[in-house]
Enzyme design. Sequence first.
Site, PDB file in Angstrom:
ATOM      1  N   ALA A  11       0.809  -1.222   0.000  1.00  0.00           N
ATOM      2  CA  ALA A  11       0.000   0.000   0.000  1.00  0.00           C
ATOM      3  C   ALA A  11       0.840   1.269   0.000  1.00  0.00           C
ATOM      4  O   ALA A  11       0.295   2.373  -0.134  1.00  0.00           O
ATOM      5  CB  ALA A  11      -0.933  -0.001   1.216  1.00  0.00           C
ATOM      6  N   ILE A  14       8.110   1.414  -1.052  1.00  0.00           N
ATOM      7  CA  ILE A  14       8.838   0.465  -1.908  1.00  0.00           C
ATOM      8  C   ILE A  14       7.922  -0.671  -2.370  1.00  0.00           C
ATOM      9  O   ILE A  14       7.977  -1.102  -3.525  1.00  0.00           O
ATOM     10  CB  ILE A  14      10.073  -0.088  -1.150  1.00  0.00           C
ATOM     11  CG1 ILE A  14      11.042   1.054  -0.818  1.00  0.00           C
ATOM     12  CG2 ILE A  14      10.772  -1.173  -1.959  1.00  0.00           C
ATOM     13  CD1 ILE A  14      12.146   0.686   0.175  1.00  0.00           C
ATOM     14  N   ASP A  33      -1.501  -5.793   2.847  1.00  0.00           N
ATOM     15  CA  ASP A  33      -1.083  -4.711   3.750  1.00  0.00           C
ATOM     16  C   ASP A  33      -2.013  -4.708   4.955  1.00  0.00           C
ATOM     17  O   ASP A  33      -2.965  -5.490   5.016  1.00  0.00           O
ATOM     18  CB  ASP A  33      -1.091  -3.354   3.034  1.00  0.00           C
ATOM     19  CG  ASP A  33      -0.036  -2.397   3.606  1.00  0.00           C
ATOM     20  OD1 ASP A  33      -0.172  -1.998   4.765  1.00  0.00           O
ATOM     21  OD2 ASP A  33       0.934  -2.070   2.888  1.00  0.00           O
ATOM     22  N   GLY A  72       7.127  -3.322   6.564  1.00  0.00           N
ATOM     23  CA  GLY A  72       8.089  -3.049   7.624  1.00  0.00           C
ATOM     24  C   GLY A  72       7.767  -1.760   8.341  1.00  0.00           C
ATOM     25  O   GLY A  72       7.039  -0.910   7.822  1.00  0.00           O
ATOM     26  N   TYR A 152      15.561  -1.679  15.185  1.00  0.00           N
ATOM     27  CA  TYR A 152      15.427  -1.702  13.717  1.00  0.00           C
ATOM     28  C   TYR A 152      16.649  -2.363  13.062  1.00  0.00           C
ATOM     29  O   TYR A 152      16.511  -3.284  12.252  1.00  0.00           O
ATOM     30  CB  TYR A 152      15.239  -0.273  13.171  1.00  0.00           C
ATOM     31  CG  TYR A 152      15.002  -0.234  11.679  1.00  0.00           C
ATOM     32  CD1 TYR A 152      13.772  -0.599  11.145  1.00  0.00           C
ATOM     33  CD2 TYR A 152      16.005   0.163  10.801  1.00  0.00           C
ATOM     34  CE1 TYR A 152      13.537  -0.571   9.767  1.00  0.00           C
ATOM     35  CE2 TYR A 152      15.786   0.201   9.429  1.00  0.00           C
ATOM     36  CZ  TYR A 152      14.561  -0.162   8.916  1.00  0.00           C
ATOM     37  OH  TYR A 152      14.340  -0.138   7.553  1.00  0.00           O
TER      38      TYR A 152
END
Length: 258
Positions: A11, A14, A33, A72, A152
């Site tokens: 959505a 990337i 998504d 992500g 992260y």
Amino acid sequence: MPRTCLVTGAASGIGEATADLLRKQGHTVIGADLADGDIRADLSTAEGRAELVARARELTGGRLDAVVSCAGVAHFDPLTVRVNHFGAVATLDGLRPLLVAGTDPRAVVVGSIDSVHPVDPAIVDAALAGDEEAAVAASRAAVDRGEGHLVYSSSKAAISRWVRRAAPTGAWAGDGVPLNAVAPGVVVTPLTRPLLDDPGTRRLVERSVPMPLHGHARPEQIAPLIAWLASPDNALVTGQVVFADGGADAVLRGDGTW
Ligand code: NAI
């Protein structure tokens, strides 16, 4: 030859650019998504991961030619390891049987240049051991001691190492499925825009991810590499973490990796 491809995180950013390119190339794309697309599933949860696989089976009759895991987040929070590592592994492992039934199957996951930054070994080790609750506890501990940024980088180091481990095994190479990661530098998307809009954090980003070639990227510049790795033209590349980072990895790690 038109293919059937599934893209998570389709959505935005990337994932959206990759889904658009694959559609332009004539392929059928199933977008997944949180709240948008053909499959709505929260990949931070066991229920959402099961929903992704079940809906993918329904929509495809059990055959997929390519899977691209883009979903992500980059919060200083355990959610980040849930989505970026465990959500990605569940996507790839969960959809692998559909790939094996497909034609010239390929799998790609989006890693990050952040995987070469300092990590928290407790998070990475727990992730690679497949212990989600231990990875979450280690992430919470990192946040509590003021090192939330490590969640992260650790999530991305873990998924990159998972690709290295899984790709040559019987489950992937043995079944003829190349499995790779693409590691972008800084790409201007909703994930990074708030950091880039603030002059202070922008300077930090520029220092930690130097991109001598062309500077910060657009999602459309990452999509072609993902699409190629997901295509039948990719016969031999597997187990690689391919940096699409304007030279950041070469600056940060120099020639010491060889
Ligand atoms: P984005 O925020 O534009 O897109 C991420 C998409 O993932 C969103 O549509 C979001 O709804 C979806 N998502 C988030 N949590 C989810 C969940 N629990 N379940 C299902 N979907 C979920 O971000 P962007 O920049 O396109 O990021 C895509 C991937 O690229 C991420 O894995 C990110 O870590 C990675 N990446 C991004 C870089 C950048 O500079 N933008 C650099 C390196 C890696």
